[in-house]
Design an enzyme around this catalytic site. Sequence first.
Site, PDB file in Angstrom:
ATOM      1  N   HIS A  61      -1.671 102.990  92.792  1.00  0.00           N
ATOM      2  CA  HIS A  61      -1.780 102.433  94.132  1.00  0.00           C
ATOM      3  C   HIS A  61      -1.888 103.539  95.181  1.00  0.00           C
ATOM      4  O   HIS A  61      -1.648 104.699  94.890  1.00  0.00           O
ATOM      5  CB  HIS A  61      -0.619 101.489  94.454  1.00  0.00           C
ATOM      6  CG  HIS A  61       0.737 102.113  94.398  1.00  0.00           C
ATOM      7  ND1 HIS A  61       1.395 102.406  93.231  1.00  0.00           N
ATOM      8  CD2 HIS A  61       1.568 102.496  95.394  1.00  0.00           C
ATOM      9  CE1 HIS A  61       2.566 102.933  93.500  1.00  0.00           C
ATOM     10  NE2 HIS A  61       2.701 103.000  94.810  1.00  0.00           N
ATOM     11  N   HIS A  63      -0.990 104.589  99.303  1.00  0.00           N
ATOM     12  CA  HIS A  63      -0.223 104.365 100.532  1.00  0.00           C
ATOM     13  C   HIS A  63      -0.906 105.130 101.652  1.00  0.00           C
ATOM     14  O   HIS A  63      -1.157 106.330 101.507  1.00  0.00           O
ATOM     15  CB  HIS A  63       1.204 104.915 100.414  1.00  0.00           C
ATOM     16  CG  HIS A  63       2.041 104.229  99.406  1.00  0.00           C
ATOM     17  ND1 HIS A  63       2.865 103.185  99.729  1.00  0.00           N
ATOM     18  CD2 HIS A  63       2.199 104.435  98.082  1.00  0.00           C
ATOM     19  CE1 HIS A  63       3.493 102.782  98.653  1.00  0.00           C
ATOM     20  NE2 HIS A  63       3.110 103.531  97.627  1.00  0.00           N
ATOM     21  N   TYR A 125       8.862 107.359 104.143  1.00  0.00           N
ATOM     22  CA  TYR A 125       8.748 106.504 102.955  1.00  0.00           C
ATOM     23  C   TYR A 125       7.506 106.874 102.141  1.00  0.00           C
ATOM     24  O   TYR A 125       7.563 106.977 100.921  1.00  0.00           O
ATOM     25  CB  TYR A 125       8.687 105.034 103.376  1.00  0.00           C
ATOM     26  CG  TYR A 125       8.484 104.092 102.225  1.00  0.00           C
ATOM     27  CD1 TYR A 125       9.533 103.768 101.381  1.00  0.00           C
ATOM     28  CD2 TYR A 125       7.241 103.528 101.977  1.00  0.00           C
ATOM     29  CE1 TYR A 125       9.349 102.903 100.314  1.00  0.00           C
ATOM     30  CE2 TYR A 125       7.045 102.666 100.922  1.00  0.00           C
ATOM     31  CZ  TYR A 125       8.096 102.357 100.087  1.00  0.00           C
ATOM     32  OH  TYR A 125       7.907 101.512  99.033  1.00  0.00           O
ATOM     33  N   GLN A 129       7.272 108.794  98.077  1.00  0.00           N
ATOM     34  CA  GLN A 129       6.810 107.880  97.038  1.00  0.00           C
ATOM     35  C   GLN A 129       6.942 108.456  95.636  1.00  0.00           C
ATOM     36  O   GLN A 129       7.328 107.760  94.717  1.00  0.00           O
ATOM     37  CB  GLN A 129       5.348 107.484  97.268  1.00  0.00           C
ATOM     38  CG  GLN A 129       5.209 106.353  98.224  1.00  0.00           C
ATOM     39  CD  GLN A 129       6.005 105.154  97.780  1.00  0.00           C
ATOM     40  OE1 GLN A 129       5.750 104.559  96.742  1.00  0.00           O
ATOM     41  NE2 GLN A 129       7.015 104.803  98.560  1.00  0.00           N
TER      42      GLN A 129
END
Length: 143
Positions: A61, A63, A125, A129
């Site tokens: 994924h 971000h 954040y 990760q």
Amino acid sequence: MRDYKSLAHTRWDCKYYIVFIPKKRRKVIYGNLRKFLGEIFHELARRKECKIVEGHLMKDHVHICISIPPKLAISHVVGYLKGKCAIEIAKNFKGKQRNFNGEHFWAGGYFVLTVGLDEEVVRKYIRDQEKNDSHRDQYDLDW
């Protein structure tokens, strides 16, 4: 004081936290592709007058914290990033030179959150990760 940007009749600071995944959440974002994606996302964002403030590519994924002018719809920017990126992946990693219709690298949806005044929390954040993901991998969950 916040760093506001300007358009003809607008002062703005619109940042969004976006997460999207490859088709079937395959773990394919690593090595040369990971480096390539980092560069291409920044270039594509710049073409749309956007700026990636923070980003991190995981194996399955992506971000991104991105600044998007209010004149652009978030869905159009995300669609542009994912679509053009899929074409570049097909060109550079799958050996295709044309007929890019039907190239599906990314899953159809995405998650978006307005950042607002919590920008530093969101950026931290995203930066953390790798640590968060490795901590989660220690548990052998079958779901």
